[in-house]
Write an enzyme that holds these catalytic residues in place. Sequence first.
Site, short mmCIF file in Angstrom:
data_model
loop_
_atom_site.label_atom_id
_atom_site.label_comp_id
_atom_site.label_asym_id
_atom_site.label_seq_id
_atom_site.Cartn_x
_atom_site.Cartn_y
_atom_site.Cartn_z
N CYS A 67 0.84 -1.19 0.00
CA CYS A 67 0.00 0.00 0.00
C CYS A 67 0.88 1.24 0.00
CB CYS A 67 -0.93 0.02 1.22
SG CYS A 67 -2.24 -1.22 1.16
N GLN B 195 -6.22 -9.48 -14.71
CA GLN B 195 -6.37 -8.39 -13.78
C GLN B 195 -6.45 -8.97 -12.36
OE1 GLN B 195 -5.96 -5.55 -14.92
NE2 GLN B 195 -6.77 -5.39 -16.99
N CYS C 109 -2.46 1.12 -18.31
CA CYS C 109 -2.12 0.94 -16.90
C CYS C 109 -0.97 1.85 -16.49
CB CYS C 109 -1.74 -0.52 -16.63
SG CYS C 109 -0.26 -1.07 -17.53
#
Length: 370
Positions: A23, A204, A325
Amino acid sequence: MCPESNERQLSPQCQHLGFCSGCHFDTTSYTDQLAQKKQLLLDLFSSEGIALAEIKIKSSGENFLRQRFDFTIEKEQMGLYGKDHQLIDIKQCMQLAPELLAAFLDFKKINFPIQKKGSVRLRVGPSGLRGAWLDFANLDTKHLLTAPTCFDQLLAMGFKIEIGQKAKTLSKINDHYKLTDPTPQNWFQSKHQSLDCYISSFTQPSWITADVLTDTIVAWLPKLPTHVCEFGSGIGQFTLPLLSQGHSVDVYESDSQATDLVKVNAVRHHLQEKLQIYQGDFQNQPLPIGKSYEAVLVNPPRSGLKNFTEQVTSLQTKKLIYVSCFPESLVSDLKKLITSGFILKEISLVDQFPQTKHFETCVLLERIHL
């Protein structure tokens, strides 16, 4: 739909927050994360002198979405590298769908006696099927095959197993483990259509977020059946829904395994009649002569279209849909496309990777004059 709350749901629950590099945002609310991503896109376009239409932001939420998890095993630790480049032994991850987190926690109970670090991809398919792709050093793989306690445990937990760069399937024959050719199984889906692939196949990270991309693309195409050209189909995430809408689709794909899987999935759903597949390195070879399309869909890798932009602009098409992307290569390619006679019509930022700085951008362009 974006969450209404400005408080980041992950913050009070994730014990790895601030350390894990999985993250990128530690204390930023999800609403602010989306605003930052939008501003990044605006700044990139502005730096190239490209005028923007409105940017629509689309999200499926901020947590519990991933059905695929890639991580590292090293010295009995399983997890992701931290911001100090040390491996963090992940205890739980708020980005994993509940069924994938349960599979990961079961996987962590197994001791893999490997000497070198290895990588793992875990999946849980739409039907609950569990899968693990183990990419270990050759010597470690040979050792595990002769002392296969961990394989016995994985199979007892319901895992299908692929091993190595060639992703061979682990099979038990006459009480001995052997590596055999893999068989595609239902590891993904698109708009509720099952897609067969391998555990090791590129997909994905989530079919929930992938459907947001698909919905965006389908909405930009005519309601009546049309002839669509698709570059970079993968296993058919966009191809199958387009065929289901009645469109004819010509697929151009460099990966032979991907083209095989597109065909398998089209046949499985009885949609092969309007599918034409061309396999080859179209970055470096000409397209078939005499082809014209009502719409062209491109989904290039992070590097973008590069020299292939000329191939795309040579096609006689009114609509061009670009799925990216990596916004930096997108902006570079768009500058060339606009110079060649296309104009921007719509832009959607799809947040496929919440809590990270990554996102997908869908762009609709139309040619000014054919």
